[in-house]
Design a protein around this motif. Structure first.
Motif, mmCIF file in Angstrom:
data_model
loop_
_atom_site.group_PDB
_atom_site.id
_atom_site.type_symbol
_atom_site.label_atom_id
_atom_site.label_comp_id
_atom_site.label_asym_id
_atom_site.label_seq_id
_atom_site.Cartn_x
_atom_site.Cartn_y
_atom_site.Cartn_z
ATOM 1 N N THR A 80 -1.811 4.782 -7.894
ATOM 2 C CA THR A 80 -2.914 5.280 -7.161
ATOM 3 C C THR A 80 -3.315 6.436 -7.759
ATOM 4 N N ARG B 12 -3.445 12.626 -1.459
ATOM 5 C CA ARG B 12 -4.433 11.629 -1.396
ATOM 6 C C ARG B 12 -5.479 11.696 -0.271
ATOM 7 N N VAL B 13 -6.761 11.231 -0.726
ATOM 8 C CA VAL B 13 -7.676 11.570 0.249
ATOM 9 C C VAL B 13 -8.391 10.359 0.403
ATOM 10 N N ASN B 14 -9.261 10.184 1.499
ATOM 11 C CA ASN B 14 -9.924 8.932 1.639
ATOM 12 C C ASN B 14 -11.193 9.001 0.853
ATOM 13 N N ASP B 15 -11.567 9.915 0.301
ATOM 14 C CA ASP B 15 -12.767 10.008 -0.558
ATOM 15 C C ASP B 15 -12.724 10.914 -1.857
ATOM 16 N N ILE C 147 -13.551 15.198 4.641
ATOM 17 C CA ILE C 147 -12.806 14.470 3.909
ATOM 18 C C ILE C 147 -11.368 14.503 4.495
ATOM 19 N N ASN C 148 -10.805 13.277 4.692
ATOM 20 C CA ASN C 148 -9.458 13.398 5.327
ATOM 21 C C ASN C 148 -8.342 13.378 4.113
ATOM 22 N N ASP D 87 -4.895 11.833 3.559
ATOM 23 C CA ASP D 87 -3.938 10.884 3.957
ATOM 24 C C ASP D 87 -2.444 11.247 3.789
ATOM 25 N N TYR D 88 -2.183 11.775 2.925
ATOM 26 C CA TYR D 88 -0.763 12.542 2.667
ATOM 27 C C TYR D 88 -0.960 13.487 1.867
ATOM 28 N N SER E 250 0.930 -1.195 0.019
ATOM 29 C CA SER E 250 0.005 0.136 -0.018
ATOM 30 C C SER E 250 1.153 1.185 0.151
ATOM 31 N N LYS F 249 0.366 3.688 1.695
ATOM 32 C CA LYS F 249 -0.016 4.378 2.951
ATOM 33 C C LYS F 249 1.104 3.614 3.873
ATOM 34 N N ASP G 296 -0.586 1.530 6.420
ATOM 35 C CA ASP G 296 -0.798 0.199 6.109
ATOM 36 C C ASP G 296 0.136 -0.851 6.246
#
Ligand SMILES: [Zn+2]
Lengths: 226, 145
Positions: free
Chosen positions: B72, B118-121, B98-99, B101-102, A175, A177, A180
């Motif tokens: 991704t 990069r987001v969770n949604d 919206i979170n 990720d990085y 992943s 991340k 993860d």
């Protein structure tokens, strides 16, 4: 079907082989001292039948040389009963296994060795606890994200044994991340601890970075100076 | 909606000397150009993330060279190169729960700054940023930078 031997392999490995190839995989056992592969599993795939009319088998405590109780783990000792050219008496092969004298599902009453768990000389003692590389393999086989290539590294830091298991990263587990990957390392570490009863540091390494050995694979690096 | 997203290439690397040089050399041989690049380090391993002009080809080349690599979908958010821009974008996303990720940023020769996120949604994020009139990069933008 496939008859697979030369190196100890686990029940989980059997499942992986059978699922991925569609064959039935049977374990076979033997050593060159006894004249090669001799004993195999029956259709029940539940232990390797030893032909007790030809060979006398015992499982002993490697430290005392005394037989262990039925069903207990120990070192396999074989006496040949009919071999004439090179008879062997209580020959210590060096494999750790469990002997089962119960009648098999297939009806045979010959005793079975229930999986070779490893070589007596592969056994590691980490913080006083016996650890076999085969146990680590079994745990890893139950975690589909990780591959089958691993290396156990044992160090002694400040008088304390530290066991590390390196496992190769797979495309499925990767992943982008960081959390993860760290979660996966923790998950594998917890699974190993529940089986081995010692804390294990798990390190995912690059695909292809661990040695691929031919034949008897070396799965342990012991850096302890004793 | 996919045209408002860009593809990021990520790869797993142990913290060992020579890994980066190896990747750079692989790209050079294949004529792939890196537009943005960051390394997330975590002790004994790292994740290299990058935006390149030809992600599909980069993925293939790296995979064939033996790397563990993934593609991704991320967002490339255009920012004016001035203070407060990052906070504004973060606000737009957090308003919609919206979170992130990085995220990592890079500046181009056109005096624009870009934030790779990069987001969770990702669909929700595209909608929210679109609604706030914030421009998102597409792959042809990445190609032309
Ligand atoms: Zn049987």
């Amino acid at each position: 079907m496939g008859v697979l031997g030369a190196e100890p392999w686990s029940e989980e490995m059997r499942k992986r082989i059978e699922d991925s190839t569609g064959i039935k995989a049977y374990d076979i056992f033997g050593t060159s001292e006894l004249s090669g592969p001799l004993f195999t599993e029956c259709q029940s795939q539940n232990g390797i039948h030893i032909w007790a009319d030809q060979f006398l088998v015992e499982v002993i405590n490697p430290d005392t040389g005394e037989p262990v109780a039925n069903g207990e783990r120990g070192e396999l000792v074989i006496t040949t009963l009919v071999k004439e050219a090179l008879p062997l008496i209580r020959y210590r092969i060096g494999d750790i296994t469990v002997l089962n004298w119960d009648e098999c599902e297939c009806g045979r009453t010959h005793p079975r060795i229930m999986r070779v768990l490893g070589r007596a000389d592969d056994m590691l003692i980490v913080r006083g606890i016996n650890v076999f590389p085969g146990q680590v393999e079994s745990v890893l086989m139950n975690i589909p994200e990780v591959g089958e290539h691993f290396m156990i590294i044992v160090d002694r830091i400040n008088e304390l044994d530290i066991m590390k298991v390196q496992i190769e990263m797979t495309d499925a587990a990767f992943s982008d991340k960081v959390t993860d990957i760290m979660d996966l390392e923790k998950k594998v570490g917890a699974a190993l601890k529940s089986v081995l009863n010692i804390a294990v540091k798990v390190e995912l390494v690059e695909h292809g970075s661990l040695p691929r050995s031919m034949g008897k694979a070396k799965k342990v690096i012991d850096n302890r100076k004793i | 909606m996919e045209e408002k997203m860009i593809k990021q290439i990520s790869l797993f690397a142990e913290n060992k000397p020579g890994r980066l040089a190896n990747i750079a050399e692989t790209f050079k041989e294949s004529g792939i150009n890196i537009r943005a690049f960051t390394i997330a380090e975590a002790g004994d391993f790292g994740i290299i993330r990058m935006v390149v002009d030809n992600p599909d080809s980069a993925h293939k080349v790296l995979h064939d060279a033996g790397f563990t690599v993934s593609e991704t979908n991320v967002l490339g958010v255009e920012m004016e190169d001035m203070p407060g821009q990052l906070a504004m974008i973060a606000d737009v996303l957090s308003e919609k729960d919206i979170n992130i990720d990085y995220a990592y940023a890079f500046v181009t020769k056109t005096e624009k700054a870009f934030l790779i996120v990069r987001v969770n949604d990702i669909r929700g994020a595209v909608k929210a940023l679109d609604g706030a009139n914030i421009r998102l990069l597409d792959m042809s933008d990445v190609h032309d930078i």
